[in-house]
Design a protein around this motif. Structure first.
Motif: not given
Length: 348
Positions: A100-105, A120-130
């Motif tokens: 889910s960390a892959y670029h959306k859209p 930009p839609y999911w904090q969970y994914s942004r935390e994984k990216i970090a």
């Protein structure tokens, strides 16, 4: 190999635990022990809170590992903790991130490990990216031996994978099907999705352990089978031996009207409503012979049979059930009103 798994009894990790134990590896699990009765007898268990670093160090002593696998790291402070705990104690640190960390859209529906990371839609994914960024920094600057794994929608016998559900899991969706009620599918049901049986995922994952070509790299592990969401729900209905009554609702609308706790903005707009096709050729080069062999219609039959045989997995969710009914009633009401007010529209 001597392997430490942080977690080890979840949807993804339970199959890995079973396969590693069956292969005779020296396997250790570090977790709170909530499912210790499900762990194979040969597996050594360290019962602790991973966040209590002093206690973890006391229990592990001076043990060294060939691989440490982190399944429950969700925020950068947790991987920072792991870097402190396991630097110099393991030849490989495997971090479970998320596709889910892959670029959306998505700029392209074909997803490789080189696809940019942004959600930009999911904090969970942004935390994984970090988390990934912190671990790769540790690899580049200090040689911390990280391997990153990005699963997508992996499932096991404990829960049927669906796209729209409440806080108590997917059982209420199955119950609606069994009761002959319509179930909500986002969009028009035609977007493509990939579902991976956890035992298939485990084989790909285990092939990365102790593999020198995996250090400093990221891999996605998925089935090569792509299905539309209508096909997914139809397979679930077939496994239940009922007729599927699929009710399509726009993802934007669902995200706007769902209780905040359902997080449909992240789960749908930031993930499941987007057509993606995963290219796992990088994994197959590093783990020759890997292939996911469980078709979804086969896996979901096993899953449904297991759930129907275990009452403890059948958790009713009256709040979600009522919400589904209200969404369907609202959309049907709008449709009927527009049909009545405009004789130029197609017959309802």
């Amino acid at each position: 190999m001597k392997i430490l798994m942080i977690g080890g009894t979840g949807t993804i990790s339970s199959a890995i635990t079973r396969q590693l134990a069956a292969s005779g590896h020296d396997l250790w699990l570090l977790n709170r022990g909530n499912r210790k009765n499900e762990v194979p007898a040969s597996v050594k268990q360290v019962i602790a809170d991973i966040n209590d670093q002093a206690e973890v160090l006391r229990l592990l002593g001076n043990k060294q590992f060939d691989a440490v696998c982190e399944f429950i790291g969700f925020v950068p402070s947790q991987v920072e903790r792991d870097i402190n705990l396991f630097s110099g104690r393991t030849r490989q640190y495997v971090y479970i991130s998320s596709a889910s960390a892959y670029h959306k859209p998505a700029a392209s529906h074909i997803i490789t490990e080189g696809t940019s990371l942004a959600n930009p839609y999911w904090q969970y994914s942004r935390e994984k990216i970090a988390c990934e960024e912190r671990l790769m920094k540790a690899y580049r600057e200090n040689g911390f031996p990280v391997t990153i794994v990005r699963p997508s929608h992996t499932y096991c016998e404990r829960s049927v994978p669906v796209s729209v559900h409440g806080l108590k899991g997917s059982w209420q969706v199955l119950k609606r099907m069994l009761e002959g009620k319509p179930v909500i599918v986002q969009g028009d049901g035609s977007s493509l999705w990939t579902l991976t049986w956890n035992e298939d995922f485990a084989r790909g994952f285990i092939g990365l352990l102790g593999n020198p070509k995996a250090i400093g790299e990221a891999f996605q592990i998925m089935s090569d089978e792509q299905l539309t969401w209508d096909q997914i729900y139809q397979s679930i209905a077939n496994a239940l031996n009922v007729t599927a009554k699929l009710y399509h609702v726009a993802s934007d609308f669902l995200a706007a009207v769902a209780p905040k706790a359902y997080n449909l903005r992240g789960n749908l707009i930031g993930d499941k409503s987007v057509t993606v096709v995963f290219d796992c050729s990088k994994l197959k080069r590093v783990v020759p012979g890997f292939v996911a062999t469980t078709r979804f219609d086969e896996g979901v039959r096993r899953c449904v049979a297991h759930i129907l045989a275990h009452k403890e997995l059948q958790t009713d969710d009256s709040e979600f059930d009522a919400w589904c009914d209200s969404v369907i009633e609202a959309q049907e009401g709008a449709r009927e009103k527009l049909c009545r007010n405009d004789s130029a529209v197609a017959p309802c």
